[in-house]
Design a protein around this motif. Structure first.
Motif: not given
Length: 335
Positions: A314, A316, A325
């Motif tokens: 994940l 960012y 993202w």
């Protein structure tokens, strides 16, 4: 015609982070002979296979990663296959020196020209290990943070410049210290010092590097002074901090202007392993030409069987204008 005058600078930075007591991990000791050239995000988890071939030792690693990447809005999601393999051939001479050659190939299905080929010819002797080829990244990898697992990746919090891949690399261990020196074909050079010392049943580590390099896609030379790692170990937990400074001055005679390119960057992270599952959390920040970039990554790896794992990231990124993202999920097999 634009004329550039570059000033090389060497910056010193101080940093401190508490060190935990735990089990030391000496990943930096791998690749002393140049046989482990891979320092990409997809690093080999398993030890290489070894075979005796006519008095020489042949080692081989193989990795395949099939990923699905959930991209930011307005960018198409996609499938990506990455194939990576590494091999080396090494033999011992009558005087006790080891000589050999190594190669790592990285290929993927993206049509972005990012396939990579790393190769080295090396001599390993009591006075140290000397390698020539596409080897200069070994120095930076020595003091780089090694928290990330799975498909975690930071876009900010790291240097913009570096050495050209092709050059020479020297390595020597003296007690608890590792000394590294690398120079590329363009005349840039860097040196690094890595330290690991026991604390009870564990260890703490510290690394620093500095020198000159090439600012990617901007072509000035720069001086770097990076304290790259202060880390502590506690069981299967690893925490580390990296701070860096890149400095380059240009005199642009086309308009008489005088300006400076300075980047300050830092990142921090920690990972934890419990049973078959490994986790990592990290964040980075960079300041360059008045703009601030931030990024964060969460990684997960689940070991299904020996060499077979599921991986998630994940990631960012906030470049100051648009935040995005990226979520890569993959199945990976390696031996």
């Amino acid at each position: 015609m634009t004329k550039f005058t570059y000033l090389r600078a060497f910056a010193g930075i101080t940093a401190a982070l508490f060190a935990f007591a735990g089990t030391p991990q000496t990943a930096q000791a791998q690749g002393q002979s140049g046989s482990l050239l891979n320092y990409d995000n997809l690093s080999f988890f398993e030890e290489g296979l070894a075979q005796d071939v006519g008095g020489a030792t042949l080692r081989f690693n193989f990795l395949i990663d099939q990923a699905y990447i959930d991209n930011p809005p307005k960018l198409a999601n996609r499938w990506k296959t990455t194939l990576q393999f590494s091999t080396s051939l090494e033999t011992e001479l009558s005087n006790g020196w080891n000589v050999g050659a190594a190669y790592t190939g990285i290929f993927d299905t993206d049509d972005d020209g990012n396939d990579d080929h790393l190769y080295a010819f090396f001599i390993n002797a009591p006075w140290g290990t000397l390698s020539a080829g596409r080897v200069t990244g070994l120095l930076e990898n020595t003091v780089a943070r090694k928290n990330r697992v799975g498909n975690a990746n930071l876009s900010a919090g790291r240097g913009l410049g570096g050495l050209d891949r092709t050059g020479i690399h020297y390595f020597q261990t003296i007690n608890a210290y590792q000394i590294h020196f690398a120079a590329d074909q363009n005349g840039n050079a860097q040196a690094a010092l890595f330290f690991e010392a026991p604390i009870g049943i564990g260890a703490h580590t510290f690394g620093i590097r500095g020198g000159t390099g090439h600012l990617q896609e901007r072509t000035p030379r720069l001086g770097t002074g990076d304290i790259e790692e202060v880390a502590g170990f506690y069981g299967y937990t690893l925490g580390s901090l990296s701070v860096g400074f890149e400095y380059g001055i240009q005199d642009i005679s086309i308009d008489g202007a005088f300006g400076s390119n300075t980047q300050r960057y830092s990142s921090v992270g920690m990972n934890y392993k419990r049973g078959r599952t490994s986790y990592s959390v990290e964040a980075g920040r960079s300041e360059f030409l008045g703009a601030t970039a931030r990024s964060a990554g969460i990684g997960l790896r689940y070991d299904i069987a020996r060499g077979f794992s599921g991986n998630l990231g994940l990631n960012y990124s906030d470049g100051g204008v648009l935040d995005t993202w990226r979520i890569p999920v993959s199945i990976r097999y390696e031996f």
